[in-house]
Design a protein around this motif. Structure first.
Motif, short mmCIF file in Angstrom:
data_model
loop_
_atom_site.label_atom_id
_atom_site.label_comp_id
_atom_site.label_asym_id
_atom_site.label_seq_id
_atom_site.Cartn_x
_atom_site.Cartn_y
_atom_site.Cartn_z
N SER A 207 0.83 -1.19 0.00
CA SER A 207 0.00 0.00 0.00
C SER A 207 0.87 1.25 0.00
CB SER A 207 -0.95 -0.06 1.19
OG SER A 207 -2.07 0.73 0.95
N ARG A 208 0.71 2.13 0.98
CA ARG A 208 1.58 3.31 1.02
C ARG A 208 3.05 2.90 1.09
NH1 ARG A 208 -1.21 6.25 5.68
NH2 ARG A 208 -2.96 5.45 4.49
N LYS A 211 4.27 1.93 -2.33
CA LYS A 211 4.77 3.07 -3.10
C LYS A 211 6.24 3.28 -2.73
CE LYS A 211 0.33 5.44 -2.07
NZ LYS A 211 -0.58 4.69 -2.85
N GLU A 230 0.58 -3.87 -3.92
CA GLU A 230 -0.63 -3.04 -3.86
C GLU A 230 -0.30 -1.56 -3.65
OE1 GLU A 230 -3.95 -4.88 -1.79
OE2 GLU A 230 -2.99 -6.84 -1.96
N GLN A 253 -7.72 6.70 -6.95
CA GLN A 253 -6.83 7.73 -6.42
C GLN A 253 -6.04 8.38 -7.56
OE1 GLN A 253 -3.85 6.41 -3.52
NE2 GLN A 253 -4.05 8.39 -2.51
N GLU A 261 -3.59 14.22 0.60
CA GLU A 261 -3.81 13.17 1.60
C GLU A 261 -2.59 12.94 2.50
OE1 GLU A 261 -5.27 9.30 0.22
OE2 GLU A 261 -4.59 8.42 2.11
N TRP A 264 3.72 11.62 0.80
CA TRP A 264 4.53 10.60 0.11
C TRP A 264 5.40 11.22 -0.98
CZ3 TRP A 264 -0.95 8.54 0.16
CH2 TRP A 264 -1.20 7.82 1.34
N TRP A 304 -9.80 1.80 -5.96
CA TRP A 304 -8.98 2.93 -5.50
C TRP A 304 -7.52 2.80 -5.96
CZ3 TRP A 304 -9.95 7.62 -4.16
CH2 TRP A 304 -9.05 8.37 -3.40
N LEU A 305 -7.05 1.54 -6.09
CA LEU A 305 -5.67 1.31 -6.54
C LEU A 305 -5.53 1.51 -8.04
CD1 LEU A 305 -4.83 -1.97 -4.56
CD2 LEU A 305 -4.41 0.38 -3.87
N HIS A 340 -7.25 -5.92 1.06
CA HIS A 340 -6.05 -5.11 0.84
C HIS A 340 -4.89 -5.63 1.68
CE1 HIS A 340 -3.83 -1.65 -0.36
NE2 HIS A 340 -3.99 -0.96 0.74
#
Ligand code: MCU
Length: 390
Positions: A207-208, A211, A230, A253, A261, A264, A304-305, A340
């Motif tokens: 997820s984050r 990234k 993801e 997103q 948000e 990052w 969302w991904l 997720h």
């Protein structure tokens, strides 16, 4: 086809060729300003910003340097040069001190090793791994939040990276974390007793943190295998494709959302957040920075991904690997929808093949792993033809 039943029996042939190839030291001229001309298509990875075509692998190595510079200038913020680094290993802890400009910061990572003497391959995990790490591979647990906080827009400039370089440093959190990964590599190379082979280190996060793992694999060329999971927008998705999906009504997103948000990305990205078509690059080229090293991109069909965006973007990225003559060094696995960051069994064989080939140095078939929703093709988003680089 079912992937969940039995893992293939793995051959144990040791590959002769080194899997981590250093980027060529060709003398490259790297620009300091980058185009902002509108281009709705994914930018051409094989054309220098001065308009010249990339025709050789050596030229592509230079192209990677200018793409990295453009990504830093427009999206990621500056990735600092190596500071002075000292490290000690004791018990299961690798303690790392970085000194620059008269200031120092220290952080530690913990290493969970297979039994025996090694040297062992390892996976650096942001937080805790959300993929199953086989018993034959060590896990290096990296507290990335300690290096760069990510608790919302108010956390910009906080964390040890910013203690060292100043709270006004341009790096976004993903860049600060990649700097931490770079220091872990310094520490693995300069100390003994930890039992890890620095030539066989992967990086993962979900997820984050996916990234983050993607950006680390791109910026730290000592990483043998990137395993972003993801990551979605800001990772495996292309900003332009996410915007086109959003325009079609998807709950996805986008850059316009992401800059508000969390932290990052660099503040520099704000200027592009609502006009991604003016970026000099897109994320097929973030993957292209990892080439020719290993990259297995794990995704999930959560809206969302951006499943169409991640799939088409990573298909475009695979064209880069193909042009370099190493199509099997990058794969994309992301079919189906599941919770997720829970790792589904239908992605296991793909992950196993990549871990075997790039970290365990055993023979494995990583050919043509491209799994995502039907109808997400790179051709829709590109207007260039990938060359065969000589
Ligand atoms: C997929 O990663 C992020 C996503 O970009 C965010 O919008 C959302 O808030 O959090 C996701 C995540 O990190 O989940 C753990």
């Amino acid at each position: 086809m079912k992937y969940s039943i039995i893992l293939p029996i793995l051959a144990t042939t040791v590959l002769a060729a080194p899997l981590v190839e250093q980027r060529q030291d060709a003398a490259c001229t790297i620009p300091t300003t980058f185009p902002t001309t509108t281009n709705a298509k994914l930018p051409n990875p094989f054309k220098f910003f001065n308009g010249k075509d990339v025709t050789t692998k050596a030229e592509f190595a230079c192209r990677q340097q200018e793409v990295s510079a453009a990504l830093q200038a427009q999206e990621l913020g500056d990735f600092p040069k190596k500071p002075t680094v000292s490290a000690t290993f004791s018990g299961s802890s690798l303690a790392i001190t970085s000194t620059d400009g008269g200031k120092s910061v220290s952080f530690s990572v913990s290493i969970k090793k297979p039994s025996g003497n090694g040297p062992f391959p390892a996976i650096i995990a942001y937080g805790a791994p959300s993929i199953p790490v086989p018993a034959s591979i060590a896990t290096i647990t990296f507290n990335n939040d300690d290096i760069g906080q990510q608790t919302g827009s108010g956390s910009r400039g906080k964390g040890k990276f910013f203690d060292l370089y100043g709270s006004g440093h341009s790096a976004g959190a993903t860049t600060a974390w990649a700097w931490g990964v770079d220091r872990i590599m310094d520490a693995l190379e300069s100390t003994t007793g930890h039992g890890i082979d620095p030539k066989r280190v992967g990086v993962t996060g979900c997820s984050r943190n996916g990234k983050g793992a993607f950006v680390a694999a791109a910026l730290v060329d000592r990483i043998a295998l990137g395993i972003p999971q993801e990551s979605g927008s800001g990772g495996a998705a292309c900003w332009r494709i996410s915007d086109s999906e959003k325009a079609k009504g998807k709950n996805i997103q986008t850059s316009g959302e992401i800059v508000g948000e969390n932290v990052w990305f660099s503040k520099k990205f704000d200027a592009f957040s609502t006009k991604s078509s003016t970026l000099a690059t897109d994320h097929h080229q973030l993957a292209g920075l990892v080439a020719p090293r290993g990259l297995i991109v794990i995704e999930n069909e959560i809206d969302w991904l951006g499943p169409v965006s991640t799939t088409a973007c990573m298909k475009a990225a695979r064209l880069i690997y193909k042009s370099l003559g190493v199509p099997d060094n990058m794969g994309f696995t992301g079919s189906g929808n599941h919770n997720h960051c829970s790792f589904p069994s239908n992605q296991q064989a793909d992950l196993t093949a990549y871990l075997n080939k790039f970290l365990l140095n055993t023979d494995a078939n990583t050919a043509n792993i491209e799994r995502g929703p039907a109808g997400a093709d790179a051709a829709t988003y590109i207007d260039w033809t990938p060359p065969t680089l000589t």
